[in-house]
Design a protein around this motif. Structure first.
Motif, PDB file in Angstrom:
ATOM      1  N   GLY A  40      -7.234 -28.324  12.778  1.00 38.03           N
ATOM      2  CA  GLY A  40      -7.336 -29.639  12.164  1.00 38.03           C
ATOM      3  C   GLY A  40      -6.049 -30.064  11.485  1.00 38.03           C
ATOM      4  N   PRO A  41      -6.098 -31.146  10.708  1.00 36.39           N
ATOM      5  CA  PRO A  41      -4.891 -31.629  10.024  1.00 36.39           C
ATOM      6  C   PRO A  41      -4.507 -30.761   8.834  1.00 36.39           C
ATOM      7  N   HIS A  42      -3.207 -30.685   8.568  1.00 39.55           N
ATOM      8  CA  HIS A  42      -2.675 -30.021   7.377  1.00 39.55           C
ATOM      9  C   HIS A  42      -3.039 -28.538   7.292  1.00 39.55           C
ATOM     10  N   VAL A  43      -3.205 -27.884   8.425  1.00 45.25           N
ATOM     11  CA  VAL A  43      -3.470 -26.445   8.458  1.00 45.25           C
ATOM     12  C   VAL A  43      -2.141 -25.702   8.596  1.00 45.25           C
ATOM     13  N   VAL A  44      -1.990 -24.594   7.875  1.00 43.91           N
ATOM     14  CA  VAL A  44      -0.818 -23.734   8.016  1.00 43.91           C
ATOM     15  C   VAL A  44      -1.267 -22.396   8.582  1.00 43.91           C
ATOM     16  N   ILE A  45      -0.705 -22.006   9.719  1.00 44.39           N
ATOM     17  CA  ILE A  45      -0.975 -20.697  10.321  1.00 44.39           C
ATOM     18  C   ILE A  45       0.363 -19.995  10.489  1.00 44.39           C
ATOM     19  N   ASP A  46       0.518 -18.862   9.820  1.00 45.34           N
ATOM     20  CA  ASP A  46       1.818 -18.187   9.799  1.00 45.34           C
ATOM     21  C   ASP A  46       1.598 -16.687   9.950  1.00 45.34           C
ATOM     22  N   GLY A  47       2.665 -15.928   9.762  1.00 40.57           N
ATOM     23  CA  GLY A  47       2.595 -14.479   9.865  1.00 40.57           C
ATOM     24  C   GLY A  47       2.350 -14.020  11.285  1.00 40.57           C
ATOM     25  N   HIS A  48       2.163 -12.719  11.440  1.00 43.02           N
ATOM     26  CA  HIS A  48       1.840 -12.136  12.744  1.00 43.02           C
ATOM     27  C   HIS A  48       0.325 -12.254  12.940  1.00 43.02           C
ATOM     28  N   THR A  49      -0.081 -13.424  13.337  1.00 42.36           N
ATOM     29  CA  THR A  49      -1.495 -13.780  13.399  1.00 42.36           C
ATOM     30  C   THR A  49      -1.926 -14.006  14.841  1.00 42.36           C
ATOM     31  N   THR A  50      -3.009 -13.349  15.230  1.00 43.14           N
ATOM     32  CA  THR A  50      -3.586 -13.523  16.560  1.00 43.14           C
ATOM     33  C   THR A  50      -4.992 -14.101  16.414  1.00 43.14           C
ATOM     34  N   ILE A  51      -5.243 -15.205  17.097  1.00 41.22           N
ATOM     35  CA  ILE A  51      -6.512 -15.928  16.993  1.00 41.22           C
ATOM     36  C   ILE A  51      -7.111 -16.040  18.387  1.00 41.22           C
ATOM     37  N   GLY A  52      -8.401 -15.761  18.510  1.00 37.68           N
ATOM     38  CA  GLY A  52      -9.065 -15.808  19.801  1.00 37.68           C
ATOM     39  C   GLY A  52      -9.416 -17.219  20.231  1.00 37.68           C
ATOM     40  N   SER A  53     -10.454 -17.341  21.023  1.00 36.16           N
ATOM     41  CA  SER A  53     -10.825 -18.620  21.626  1.00 36.16           C
ATOM     42  C   SER A  53     -11.947 -19.317  20.867  1.00 36.16           C
ATOM     43  N   ASP A  54     -12.001 -20.633  21.019  1.00 35.13           N
ATOM     44  CA  ASP A  54     -13.107 -21.465  20.530  1.00 35.13           C
ATOM     45  C   ASP A  54     -13.288 -21.414  19.014  1.00 35.13           C
ATOM     46  N   ASN A  55     -12.225 -21.184  18.285  1.00 41.64           N
ATOM     47  CA  ASN A  55     -12.281 -21.273  16.826  1.00 41.64           C
ATOM     48  C   ASN A  55     -12.002 -22.707  16.389  1.00 41.64           C
ATOM     49  N   HIS A  56     -12.431 -23.039  15.179  1.00 40.48           N
ATOM     50  CA  HIS A  56     -12.180 -24.378  14.648  1.00 40.48           C
ATOM     51  C   HIS A  56     -11.734 -24.252  13.187  1.00 40.48           C
TER      52      HIS A  56
END
Length: 262
Positions: A40-56
Motif C-alpha cells: 500500500g501507500p507509504h510502506v517502508v520495506i528494508d533490510g534483508h527481507t524475503t516476502i512470499g506471495s499474496d500478502n497485503h
C-alpha cells in the motif's frame, strides 16, 4: 508491475512481475517480494527481507528494519514472511540478531491488525491473529492458530503454544501451553480455548481430553513434575486421536524455558 510513479524501489530489489506498489512506498536493495503481493501507500520495506506471495501490506507499515536491540552492531540479519498474510496500518516487523539465529520468521495466513509489533528473532506460526497494538518482545515463539487480543504484550523469550488465546490488555511474562485461554496483568489461566478448537474441527473426545489435561496441570494441586507424570499416565489410556493434543501439552512442559503461567 503496477508501480506508482512516486514509489522508490532500489534497482537491486527483486519483485515479482505481479507485485503492486502504492504511492510513496520505499523498497530497499535486499528485498525480495513474491507474486501478487500488494504494497500500500507509504510502506517502508528494508533490510534483508524475503516476502512470499499474496500478502497485503497497508499504509505506514515498517518492515525489515534493524532490531531494536542495543547489542546490534549493523550485522547482516534477516526477516522472512510467508504467504497470504494481512498486515494492517503502522505494523513494525524487525530483522533478527546474531545473538540468536539472525532471523525473524513469520509464517502464512496470519492477520496483523494496526500497530502490531514483531520484534527481532521472533518466530510466528500460521493462521494467527494479532489484534490492534499486540506486541512481542525479542525472541518470542508463537504457535499456529494463536490469537493475541488488543494491547496484549509478551516478554522476551516467552513461548506461546498452538491454539492459545491471550486476552485483551494481558501482560505475559511466562510461557503459555497449547490450547490455554488466559488474560490479566499479570496473566492468569482461565481454562481452555474451547470455542476456537470447535471451530477448527476438534472432536468431542479430543476436547474432553484437553480439558482433563488442563485440570491436571492447573486444578489438581500437583507440582509441575507430578502433573507431567499424571499427563503421561493419562495419555497412555487414550485413543490415538485424543492422545495427540494431550501429548502436545505434555511436550510443551519440557521445552518451556521461562516456566508456564500457572
Amino acid at each position: 508491475m503496477a508501480i506508482h510513479p512516486t514509489a522508490l524501489i532500489d534497482p537491486n530489489a527483486q519483485l515479482d512481475s505481479t507485485v503492486e506498489v502504492g504511492p510513496y512506498s520505499i523498497i530497499g536493495p535486499h528485498v525480495k517480494i513474491g507474486a501478487r503481493t500488494k504494497i500500500g501507500p507509504h510502506v517502508v520495506i528494508d533490510g534483508h527481507t524475503t516476502i512470499g506471495s499474496d500478502n497485503h501490506f497497508h499504509a505506514y507499515s515498517s518492515i525489515g528494519g534493524p532490531p531494536q536491540d542495543k547489542k546490534y552492531g549493523g550485522e547482516v540479519t534477516y526477516l522472512e514472511i510467508g504467504d497470504r498474510n494481512l498486515i494492517r496500518e503502522f505494523c513494525t516487523f524487525n530483522c533478527g540478531t546474531v545473538q540468536d539465529k539472525g532471523i525473524t520468521r513469520i509464517g502464512s495466513d496470519n492477520w496483523f491488525l494496526a500497530y502490531v509489533h514483531i520484534a527481532h528473532d521472533c518466530v510466528v506460526g500460521n493462521h494467527t491473529i494479532f489484534s490492534n497494538n499486540a506486541a512481542l518482545a525479542g525472541h518470542v515463539h508463537v504457535g499456529d492458530w494463536v490469537i493475541m487480543s488488543g494491547f496484549s504484550a509478551v516478554h522476551q523469550f516467552c513461548q506461546i503454544g498452538a491454539h492459545a488465546f491471550v486476552g485483551m490488555n494481558t501482560s505475559l511474562t511466562q510461557d503459555v501451553p497449547p490450547f490455554v485461554l488466559l488474560s490479566g496483568n499479570p496473566a492468569q489461566a482461565h481454562g481452555v480455548n474451547l470455542e476456537g478448537l470447535k471451530r477448527r474441527g476438534y472432536t468431542r473426545e479430543q476436547l474432553n481430553a484437553i480439558r482433563h489435561a488442563y485440570k491436571l496441570i492447573y486444578k489438581s494441586g500437583l507440582t509441575l513434575d507430578e502433573a507431567k507424570q499424571s499427563l503421561d499416565a493419562y495419555a497412555a489410556e487414550l485413543s490415538a486421536e485424543a492422545q495427540l493434543p494431550v501429548q502436545q501439552m505434555r511436550s510443551f512442559l519440557d521445552v518451556s524455558t521461562r516456566g508456564i503461567v500457572r
